[in-house]
Design an enzyme around this catalytic site. Structure first.
Site, PDB file in Angstrom:
ATOM      1  CG  HIS A 131      -1.629  -1.241   1.497  1.00 20.37           C
ATOM      2  ND1 HIS A 131      -2.824  -1.597   0.911  1.00 20.37           N
ATOM      3  CD2 HIS A 131      -1.273  -2.291   2.282  1.00 20.37           C
ATOM      4  CE1 HIS A 131      -3.184  -2.798   1.342  1.00 20.37           C
ATOM      5  NE2 HIS A 131      -2.259  -3.235   2.165  1.00 20.37           N
ATOM      6  CB  SER A 181      12.872  23.317 -14.503  1.00 16.82           C
ATOM      7  OG  SER A 181      12.089  24.486 -14.588  1.00 16.82           O
ATOM      8  CE  LYS A 188      10.651  21.216 -10.527  1.00 15.22           C
ATOM      9  NZ  LYS A 188       9.799  20.124 -10.178  1.00 15.22           N
ATOM     10  CD  GLU A 209       8.405  12.789 -14.792  1.00 18.05           C
ATOM     11  OE1 GLU A 209       8.249  13.631 -15.704  1.00 18.05           O
ATOM     12  OE2 GLU A 209       8.601  13.102 -13.600  1.00 18.05           O
TER      13      GLU A 209
END
Ligand code: ARG
Length: 458
Positions: A156, A277, A283, A290
């Site tokens: 979980h 970024s 970043k 992704e």
């Protein structure tokens, strides 16, 4: 417009119809397979006495020159041809004259395209398997390095019990092992040669289908000519296997993205595999992970598309089947580039062992082992459970792991605790005690690694 079938028509094709019907834009990637199939076909025709040896040799050298000239860029595959099969035949006739017209004896574009796609798919299956093998090698290397890298195991997405990074990575080794075994099955099942099935009902020429099958590396000829030209099962199976591989990669990426997040910091991605970024200078984003996760959808799409295309088709060939190509090619290209990129990304990851270990401790993943410790000292399990429950509460209050509490603090909860508690609940002990086959304990892990080594060497 170079077409192979003008004789029966009195009007030429409308340009819009021609464009809509043509497949050259995407089936040109089957050139090599098309020529390989034609080579085997003429070799067989000559052996069967349907062509003379000299006709065969002229055709073979014509085919060779077409392949060479296209590879060298001297001959361009343009939209002037309907499909790759017309391109080869028209160019062959241009080059060697009338004898080129004999190439298509005893053959239809239906068995020809069925062959080309099978040959192409077979190569892409082999390529996919080789890439997964490289991924397996990276995984095994990491597993060997991290037999004692402790981390929390989750259910979980909540910390559950301690395990090792080697064991976690081993779960993915297993997934890719099943993927590879699926590829082996598919390759074996597809490896029957459709050439010689004609348009749908075989041919009246005495073709030696066993010979063509053998020349093209098949285990034999297909058994039913109608099925041969209308079977796309193997492609659907491969797309399903690719979808499964993408699903596995995507789950892995999801975990790496979580592990790479500011909150977890279990891993550091290599700069070469991260992006920045345009506005936020701090970043470092896991874009590759992704993207691999994101590209899963288009591979699923190819599978759904072909299943849907095939579901209503009466036997045998229907032009709908030309739709088997574009999305299948895209799925193959997508999956292979994802495996490649993922393998490079994985190899460059730095695992923050301290952080992982700390996270396992702070998550009370050793609470069950602490209760077992009390049970061994004679406390009934139900009482032990409640004592450790109170201990965990006290730890949360103090912001400490159980291991960080002093013996005095532990004794205020239960005087059964002795100095040996620390060893009993250390991550090393907790994991070390997990002895069952398939468990994260070092003994079980060693057995697993030996098995994986033998698997990769076989
Ligand atoms: N371009 C076609 C395909 O991809 C080749 C087969 C054409 N056969 C036919 N009978 N129209 O399926």
């Amino acid at each position: 417009m170079a077409q192979l079938w003008g004789g029966r028509f009195t009007k030429s094709t409308d340009q819009m119809v021609y464009d809509f019907n043509a497949s050259i834009g995407f089936d040109k990637r089957l050139l090599q397979q098309d020529i390989e199939g034609s080579r085997a076909h003429v070799t067989m025709l000559a052996k069967a006495g349907i062509l003379t040896d000299s006709e065969r040799d002229q055709i073979l050298s014509g085919l060779e020159s077409i392949l060479k000239d296209t590879e060298d860029g001297r001959l361009e595959i343009t939209n002037a041809y309907e499909d790759v099969h017309s391109f080869v035949e028209a160019n062959l006739i241009d080059r060697i004259g009338d004898v080129g017209k004999k190439l298509h004896t005893g053959r239809s574009r239906n068995d020809q395209v069925a062959l080309d796609m099978k040959l192409y798919t077979r190569d892409r299956i082999d390529e996919t398997d080789a890439l997964l093998k490289e991924l397996h090698e990276v995984l095994l290397k990491l597993m060997k390095e991290h037999i004692e890298t402790y981390m929390p195991g989750f259910t979980h997405l909540q910390k559950a019990q301690p395990l090792t990074l080697a064991h976690h990575l081993g779960a993915y080794f297993e997934m890719f092992l099943r993927d590879r075994s699926r590829l082996t099955d598919i390759r074996k099942r597809l490896n029957l040669c459709p050439l010689g099935s004609g348009a749908l009902a075989g041919t009246t020429y005495p073709l030696d289908r066993d010979l063509t099958a053998e020349l093209l590396g098949f285990d034999g000829p297909t058994r039913n000519s109608m099925d041969s030209v209308s079977d796309r099962d193997y492609l659907i199976e491969f797309e399903a296997a690719l979808a499964m591989i993408m699903m596995h990669l995507s789950r892995f990426c999801e975990e790496l993205i979580i592990w790479n997040s500011n909150e977890y910091r279990f891993i550091e991605m290599d700069d070469a595999f991260s992006t920045g970024s345009s506005i936020m200078p701090q970043k470092k984003n896991p874009d590759i992970a992704e993207l691999v996760r994101g590209k899963c959808g288009r591979v699923y799409g190819a599978l759904t598309s072909l299943l849907t295309t095939m579901k209503g088709l009466p036997l045998a060939y229907n032009k709908d089947m030309q739709e088997d190509k574009e999305l299948a090619f895209d799925a193959m290209d997508t999956a292979t580039s994802c495996i490649r990129l993922f393998t490079g990304m994985l190899a460059g990851i730095t695992f923050n062992k301290e952080r992982m270990q700390q996270s396992a401790m702070m998550g009370f993943t050793n609470a069950t082992d602490a209760a077992d410790y009390l049970v061994k000292k004679g406390v009934p399990f139900r009482d032990a459970h409640s004592i450790i429950g109170r201990l965990v509460l006290a730890c949360i209050d103090e912001g400490k792991a159980i291991d960080d509490m002093s013996l005095d603090q532990l004794k205020t909860i239960s005087d059964v605790f002795e100095e040996d508690i620390y060893d009993a609940i250390s991550l090393k002990t907790c994991v070390g005690k997990r002895l069952t086959k398939g468990a994260p304990g070092p003994k079980a892990m060693e057995e697993a690694i030996t098995f994986y080594e033998a698997y990769l060497n076989s």
